[in-house]
Structure formats: structure tokens, C-alpha cells
Scaffold this active site. Sequence first.
Site, PDB file in Angstrom:
ATOM      1  CD  GLU A   1      21.429  -7.297  95.979  1.00 17.25           C
ATOM      2  OE1 GLU A   1      21.156  -7.992  95.006  1.00 17.25           O
ATOM      3  OE2 GLU A   1      21.024  -7.561  97.124  1.00 17.25           O
TER       4      GLU A   1
ATOM      5  CG  HIS B   1      40.175  -6.704  80.798  1.00 20.21           C
ATOM      6  ND1 HIS B   1      39.652  -5.975  79.765  1.00 20.21           N
ATOM      7  CD2 HIS B   1      41.488  -6.351  80.882  1.00 20.21           C
ATOM      8  CE1 HIS B   1      40.606  -5.226  79.224  1.00 20.21           C
ATOM      9  NE2 HIS B   1      41.728  -5.423  79.890  1.00 20.21           N
TER      10      HIS B   1
ATOM     11  CE  LYS C   1      20.627 -15.859  98.056  1.00 20.54           C
ATOM     12  NZ  LYS C   1      19.644 -15.672  96.981  1.00 20.54           N
TER      13      LYS C   1
ATOM     14  CB  SER D   1      15.803 -15.625 100.652  1.00 23.45           C
ATOM     15  OG  SER D   1      14.783 -16.299  99.952  1.00 23.45           O
TER      16      SER D   1
END
Length: 472
Positions: free
Chosen positions: A295, A161, A288, A282
Site C-alpha cells: 500500500e 476489466h 488483521k 491492526s
Amino acid sequence: MKKKSEQKLWGGRFNSSTEDIVEQLNASIEFDQRLFHEDISGSIAHAKMLASCNIISIKECDLIVNGLQEIYEEIKNGDFNFQIDREDIHLNIEAALIDRIGSVGAKLHTARSRNDQIATDIRLFTRKECTAILQELRNLRRVLLNIAEQESQIILPGYTHLQRAQPILLSHHLQAYEAMFSRDSQRFEQTRLNANKSPLGAGALAGVTYPIDRNFVAKELGFDSIITNSIDAVADRDFILDFHSAASTTMIHLSRLAEEIIIWGSSEFNFLTFDDAFATGSSIMPQKKNPDVAELIRGKCARVIGNLVQSLTLLKSQPLAYNKDLQEDKESFFDTVDTVKICLIAMHKMLPTLGFNTENMYKAANDDFILATDFADYLSKKGIPFRDAHEAIGKLVLYCENNQLAFSDLSLEDFQKSHALFDSDILDMDIHTALSNRNVIGGTGPESVKNERDKAMSRLDLEENSHANPKN
Ligand code: ARG
């Protein structure tokens, strides 16, 4: 009115030419040219069979085979002119052969239809791509096992979980992925077997009227056997569904791994860092470093599942035997082949570049209550029912939470207040004992994990050796 109909290889019964819009809709050459290798191999095998069965002469066969080989070289070198009005890969090559060697070329299509031809091409292609993907899966599995071996000391919390559950070895976690990808290998092996059967000789759907030898062609092309029923031979695309399904499961596995890499790389977890080569910046936020590779792998899973659904839907309710709908099986198939391959390669190259933040993982594994199950097991091993032990430890957690304590802050007296069966050895329990107590089959104990890893390595070596010199 255009007078194109007589140029079509099938134009005999047509009076007028095809509408441009129909030509655009009908033509598949833009994408099925990718099958040129398979198409020419199939044609060469077919021509040889025709000669061996005395349907064409040896001389005619030689002319056809030479012509096809020249066309093959031309296409390979990018010198071939694919024509949209020649529809597809089959007609482009056949027409080019006739242009080149004259009417002998027109004999190639004896005892054959484009229906058994395309079925042959796509099966040969599926076989080739299964072999390629199986290699990429082995590469990825090897990398996972190698990292598991190198990083065999790293401990982190295992999650259920997404809550810290019990301490585990990183190697155990990585080996779980290896097990998933090894099942994917089995699925692609099975897909390869399902695809590796020859439909050639089925003709349009009913078989042909010539004394052909279907087994000759099958052997020539390295197929394991023939698909006996001629209707099934031209209509069956189950192996494509198998491929999409195996690919989707593989992508789901990749997406789970990618997701964990992304989560572990977040500041919230800080379990790992990304190498510059596998991250991007970024355009607005200078600080970043984004895990785009992971992804994209996660994101590309969607199109592969989409392609599976497209193929299932395409086949649904199609009457036997061949229908032009089947032309629509290719683009999604090619897309899935390319997507799975690039994602497997990217993952296998990225994994060794990840920097594991061993200390943070260790710290997280020493979570306040991560030994709760082990404490309950401790009591139950002293003779009380596990449910009662569970209850006692639950209360102990509550006590700690109310007093802002961790298990590690507790004294023997605290433990004994919760249950009289606690002895001083409870104070020696830590995540290392929690691990070594799990040296059971498939458990996260270091010896068990190593044992399983050794077995996985041997299985992989065996698979690698049996594929070292693929027949075809
Ligand atoms: N381009 C077609 C396909 O991909 C080849 C078979 C065409 N057969 C036919 N009878 N029109 O399925």
C-alpha cells in the site's frame, strides 16, 4: 543593524545586511549539503584545470586541492559546521576553504560561477543516482524472473476489466512486469546519458574571459562531453525532468504491481499470503494482517508524480539563463530519488516472501466459462467465420447460465446442439490445452513463456555485465 554584508562572499556592493527572513528564504544549505561530494569533486577538477591552463600556479592548486580534501573528510565524518548565513553548499565550502588556507582559497572561484557550479553538481548527482536506480531495477527484474522460473507451473485466470478472461501462467504475468521495468531501465539509461555532460566553464551564462579548457574538466569528472552553449549549460534542467518522468513511470509500474498484490491478498481472491516481515497488524482488529508495504508503494507513487509536476511547473516560462527559481529543483528531486529507491528495494525484497496459493489460483482459472475463446477458436478452425463461432459460444454461455451449468457439465450432445461442428475432442479441452495452444511468440504457452524468460535473463545478464565496473 547587523553588519553581516561584509562577511558574505558576494557582499562587496552591499551596504547593509540581509534580513533574517531573506536569509531563511534564500538559504539552501539545509538540503543542498547533500551535494557536498559532487561540489568538492567539481571544485577539485576546476582547480586542476586552472593550474593546467596556467591561471593559477601548481602550488596554489595543491593547496586548494588539499584544503578541499580535508573539508571533504570533515563533512563525511559529520564534523563540518554548515552555516545558514553562508547560504548554500558552494559558499559553505568555499568560505571554509578560505578560512583554512587563506587568500589562495579565494582563487578557486576564478573563471567560475555558482551557476555553472550547481549545474555541474546536480548533473554529477543525477548520474550517480541513475546508476544506483539502474542497479535496483536490475535486482527487481532478476527477482521477478527467478520467481517466474520457480513458479513456472502456476496457472491463474488472466483478467481484462478485472473479469476472468483466459487462463495464463503466473510466470507470464510476472514477466510482463519484468518487461515494464526493463523499459524503465532504458529510460534511466537515457536520463543518465542526457545528464552526463559538463556545464562547467560556462561561467554565469556567457562563458568566461580566461583561457580555460572545458574538455579537461569534463574528462576529469567523467562527463561524456561538454554542453557547448554557455547559456544552455546553466539554464538546462531537462535531465531533471527526464529523471522525474522516468521515476514516475517506474512508480506507476510499481503501483500496478503493488495493487495486484493487495487484491490477490484479499480474502475475496485469496491468491497469496503475506509474510509477517512484510505485513502489519491492526491496533483494534486482532485478526488483521495488512499489506502496508504494497500500500505504501502504491501511495508513494503520488508524491513522485507530484514532484514531476512541481519540476515541470518550475521550469515553465523561466526566462534564460539562470534564475534562483532553479534552487527549488532540489528538494523534490532528492525526495523522488529516495522514494523510488526505497520502493524498488522494498518490492524486490517482498516479492520472494509472498506465498502463492496455487490451488486457489488453479480453481479460479477453471472458471465456468474461461474456455469460451478456445471453444470459439475450435469452431472457427473447422471453417466457420470467427464471428459466427463467437455467436454460437455466446449462446452456449447463455444456455449454461439459464440452466445453472458450467461448460464442464456439458455433454457432447449439448455442444452439438449449439453447433454441429463440435466433435468428441471438445470434451478433452481444458485450461492446460488452452495454455499449450498458445505456444506462440509472446503467448502464455509454457514453451513460449520459457523462451521469453530465457531471453529476458540473457538481456539482464548482459546489462549486469556492462555495468559491473561503472567508469563513474
Ligand atoms: N543554491 C543555488 C541553486 O541551487 C546555487 C546557484 C546560485 N547562483 C546564484 N547566482 N545565486 O541554484
